[in-house]
Enzyme design. Structure first.
Site, PDB file in Angstrom:
ATOM      1  N   ASP A 220       0.841  -1.202   0.000  1.00 32.44           N
ATOM      2  CA  ASP A 220       0.000   0.000   0.000  1.00 32.44           C
ATOM      3  C   ASP A 220       0.883   1.262   0.000  1.00 32.44           C
ATOM      4  OD1 ASP A 220      -2.702   1.183   0.346  1.00 32.44           O
ATOM      5  OD2 ASP A 220      -1.858   1.891   2.241  1.00 32.44           O
ATOM      6  N   LYS A 224       1.497   4.266  -3.038  1.00 25.87           N
ATOM      7  CA  LYS A 224       1.421   5.712  -2.802  1.00 25.87           C
ATOM      8  C   LYS A 224       2.728   6.396  -3.249  1.00 25.87           C
ATOM      9  CE  LYS A 224      -1.893   5.066   0.919  1.00 25.87           C
ATOM     10  NZ  LYS A 224      -2.114   4.789   2.339  1.00 25.87           N
TER      11      LYS A 224
HETATM   12  P1  NHO Z   1     -14.310  -1.860   0.549  1.00 23.24           P
HETATM   13  O1  NHO Z   1     -14.930  -1.565   1.875  1.00 23.24           O
HETATM   14  O2  NHO Z   1     -13.775  -3.210   0.265  1.00 23.24           O
HETATM   15  O3  NHO Z   1     -15.412  -1.491  -0.564  1.00 23.24           O
HETATM   16  C1  NHO Z   1     -15.235  -1.729  -1.933  1.00 23.24           C
HETATM   17  C2  NHO Z   1     -16.586  -1.563  -2.636  1.00 23.24           C
HETATM   18  O4  NHO Z   1     -16.382  -1.722  -4.030  1.00 23.24           O
HETATM   19  C3  NHO Z   1     -17.632  -2.604  -2.246  1.00 23.24           C
HETATM   20  O5  NHO Z   1     -18.907  -1.983  -2.172  1.00 23.24           O
HETATM   21  C4  NHO Z   1     -17.621  -3.602  -3.423  1.00 23.24           C
HETATM   22  O6  NHO Z   1     -18.855  -4.272  -3.598  1.00 23.24           O
HETATM   23  C5  NHO Z   1     -17.362  -2.637  -4.555  1.00 23.24           C
HETATM   24  N1  NHO Z   1     -16.798  -3.248  -5.768  1.00 23.24           N
HETATM   25  C6  NHO Z   1     -15.690  -4.005  -5.879  1.00 23.24           C
HETATM   26  N2  NHO Z   1     -15.498  -4.364  -7.167  1.00 23.24           N
HETATM   27  C7  NHO Z   1     -16.500  -3.808  -7.875  1.00 23.24           C
HETATM   28  C8  NHO Z   1     -16.863  -3.797  -9.243  1.00 23.24           C
HETATM   29  N3  NHO Z   1     -16.122  -4.424 -10.168  1.00 23.24           N
HETATM   30  N4  NHO Z   1     -17.975  -3.104  -9.621  1.00 23.24           N
HETATM   31  C9  NHO Z   1     -18.727  -2.436  -8.696  1.00 23.24           C
HETATM   32  N5  NHO Z   1     -18.436  -2.409  -7.392  1.00 23.24           N
HETATM   33  C10 NHO Z   1     -17.330  -3.072  -6.983  1.00 23.24           C
HETATM   34  O7  NHO Z   1     -13.106  -0.840   0.230  1.00 23.24           O
HETATM   35  P2  NHO Z   1     -12.854   0.607   0.885  1.00 23.24           P
HETATM   36  O8  NHO Z   1     -12.062   0.489   2.129  1.00 23.24           O
HETATM   37  O9  NHO Z   1     -14.120   1.376   0.906  1.00 23.24           O
HETATM   38  O10 NHO Z   1     -11.871   1.249  -0.193  1.00 23.24           O
HETATM   39  C11 NHO Z   1     -12.372   1.756  -1.412  1.00 23.24           C
HETATM   40  C12 NHO Z   1     -11.238   2.385  -2.194  1.00 23.24           C
HETATM   41  O11 NHO Z   1     -10.695   3.461  -1.430  1.00 23.24           O
HETATM   42  C13 NHO Z   1     -10.067   1.402  -2.442  1.00 23.24           C
HETATM   43  O12 NHO Z   1      -9.516   1.650  -3.699  1.00 23.24           O
HETATM   44  C14 NHO Z   1      -9.070   1.770  -1.332  1.00 23.24           C
HETATM   45  O13 NHO Z   1      -7.733   1.463  -1.660  1.00 23.24           O
HETATM   46  C15 NHO Z   1      -9.298   3.272  -1.264  1.00 23.24           C
HETATM   47  N6  NHO Z   1      -8.895   3.827   0.011  1.00 23.24           N
HETATM   48  C16 NHO Z   1      -9.439   3.385   1.172  1.00 23.24           C
HETATM   49  C17 NHO Z   1      -8.987   3.876   2.397  1.00 23.24           C
HETATM   50  C18 NHO Z   1      -9.646   3.453   3.692  1.00 23.24           C
HETATM   51  O14 NHO Z   1      -9.487   4.096   4.752  1.00 23.24           O
HETATM   52  N7  NHO Z   1     -10.465   2.393   3.677  1.00 23.24           N
HETATM   53  C19 NHO Z   1      -7.944   4.798   2.366  1.00 23.24           C
HETATM   54  C20 NHO Z   1      -7.444   5.290   1.157  1.00 23.24           C
HETATM   55  C21 NHO Z   1      -7.944   4.800  -0.030  1.00 23.24           C
HETATM   56  O15 NHO Z   1      -7.087   6.540   3.689  1.00 23.24           O
HETATM   57  C22 NHO Z   1      -7.258   5.193   3.621  1.00 23.24           C
HETATM   58  C23 NHO Z   1      -5.967   4.370   3.722  1.00 23.24           C
HETATM   59  O16 NHO Z   1      -5.021   4.587   3.006  1.00 23.24           O
HETATM   60  C24 NHO Z   1      -5.987   3.244   4.665  1.00 23.24           C
HETATM   61  C25 NHO Z   1      -4.657   2.414   4.660  1.00 23.24           C
HETATM   62  N8  NHO Z   1      -4.963   1.023   4.925  1.00 23.24           N
HETATM   63  C26 NHO Z   1      -3.706   2.947   5.717  1.00 23.24           C
HETATM   64  O17 NHO Z   1      -3.152   4.028   5.524  1.00 23.24           O
HETATM   65  O18 NHO Z   1      -3.494   2.242   6.752  1.00 23.24           O
END
Ligand code: NHO
Length: 361
Positions: A220, A224
């Site tokens: 991850d 970035k």
């Molecule tokens: P989830 O909760 O797995 O949700 C994914 C959604 O996408 C689900 O609804 C799924 O059904 C849908 N989906 C998947 N494939 C699909 C498709 N082909 N068609 C339609 N729908 C589809 O994932 P998140 O956590 O909500 O993350 C979503 C995006 O945001 C990802 O790309 C993730 O990398 C990005 N993101 C998340 C976070 C976070 O806090 N959860 C962060 C940044 C970006 O600031 C965060 C971070 O960096 C956390 C990191 N682990 C850290 O620094 O420690």
């Protein structure tokens, strides 16, 4: 006349749900018509009467399967031509297939806001397609991805502003992972604390991915770092070109090992990292998991580094991120610090991008 835009949202997980709720609660002089919400299973096409309180149940009870990528593109084109409004696709998934289809959406004048790192950190050919000169000159569609690094913190916008105003980036260095920030901040707080116990605690507090190896492997952070390097003009070809210092002991690196088995065996390796901590302490330093891009020597680093106790990275709290950007103008680095993970701040970063696009299209 009130300006209106169409918005289509894919992905309603941790970030997507917070995004939809924030969008539907927001008061704005621009009208955002939500024309599609979908996840991997279901969707709402041209929904009416949605509110922050009812959209999730409406989606859950929908019998409409989610649209395939080509069908979604056709649907959005059709809606744009019927309504004569610009359309913004908000990709809140981590799908590579959706990321690979961004050029098609952009060609069809559909703008994109996303926290999905895949399009920007995968093979360089996709990056070139998205940011080449001819697209920049002819772009009627915009692409914003601030939340791919540091969640809602102003990092990518700041870096772009520095470069566009003629500054020269010398070095970018930072703690880019909320979970690894928490783990190392806690690890340096006491001599007795065990690394494996902190990993467990970080998991219990919801700071790590469901499988903490996804954070500990450094991938991850590497994604970035690639994004920041590419924006700064250092065209790293792919993730394979990076030497990533994984925190997963080699003995536990088998992909067939379950999460539970990994966590139960991790204490056997506590002594290794404890020794690293003691060695650093003997030099008056602490350990941090960082990423850096050195544009003078064309070097990228993802792994554990040692910092003096007086360094800004050493005094970080909780799961905060910190990014230091040294440039020709900012010889004393410009530092951005704050919450770098979590659904609300990440969704707010995506929403801010959506607003910028709506104001500019
Ligand atoms: P989830 O909760 O797995 O949700 C994914 C959604 O996408 C689900 O609804 C799924 O059904 C849908 N989906 C998947 N494939 C699909 C498709 N082909 N068609 C339609 N729908 C589809 O994932 P998140 O956590 O909500 O993350 C979503 C995006 O945001 C990802 O790309 C993730 O990398 C990005 N993101 C998340 C976070 C976070 O806090 N959860 C962060 C940044 C970006 O600031 C965060 C971070 O960096 C956390 C990191 N682990 C850290 O620094 O420690």
């Amino acid at each position: 006349m009130v300006k209106s835009v169409n918005v289509a949202i894919v992905g309603t997980g941790v970030v997507g749900s917070a995004f939809v709720s924030q969008l539907l609660r927001m008061s704005s002089s621009i009208k955002y018509n939500v024309i599609y919400i979908g996840n991997a299973d279901q969707s709402l096409k041209a929904p009416t009467g949605l509110s922050a309180d009812n959209w999730a149940s409406a989606l859950q009870s929908s019998k409409t399967p989610s649209l395939s990528i080509p069908d979604l593109l056709e649907f959005l084109k059709e809606q744009s031509s019927i309504t004569k409004l610009p359309t913004i696709l908000v990709d809140n998934t981590s799908s590579l297939a959706i990321a690979q289809s961004y050029p098609k959406f952009l060609e069809n004048k559909i703008s994109i806001a996303t926290p999905n790192k895949k399009a920007f950190s995968d093979n360089y050919s996709l990056w070139e397609q998205l940011f080449n000169e001819s697209r920049k000159k002819n772009d009627t569609a915009l692409l914003y991805h601030e939340a791919t690094v540091g969640a809602g913190l102003p990092i990518i916008g700041t870096l772009n502003d520095l470069i566009q105003t003629g500054d020269k980036i010398i070095k970018i260095e930072g703690i880019f992972s909320g979970s690894l920030s928490f783990i190392f901040n806690s690890f340096s707080q006491s001599d007795d604390i065990k690394f494996s116990d902190i990993v467990l605690k970080a998991k219990e507090l919801g700071y790590t991915e469901p499988d903490p190896r996804d954070d500990l492997g450094g991938l991850d952070v590497a994604r970035k770092v690639i994004i920041l390097a590419r924006i700064s003009g250092f065209g790293i070809n792919s993730l394979n070109d990076l030497d990533i210092e994984s925190l997963i002991p080699k003995e536990l690196s088998s992909p067939t090992l379950s999460t539970a088995d990994f966590l139960s065996q991790l204490p056997n390796f506590d002594d290794q990292i404890k020794q690293q901590k003691i060695d650093a302490a003997n030099e008056g330093k602490v350990l941090r998991f960082v990423g850096s891009v050195d544009l003078v020597n064309n070097k990228v680093f993802v792994g554990i580094a040692k910092y003096d106790k007086s360094h800004p990275f050493a005094s970080l709290q909780g799961s905060d991120n910190v990014i230091s950007i040294q440039t020709e103008r900012y010889t004393n680095p410009l530092i951005v610090q704050g919450a770098g993970a979590g659904s609300e701040v990440t969704a707010a970063g995506v929403l801010a991008d959506t607003i910028k696009i709506a104001q500019r299209v």
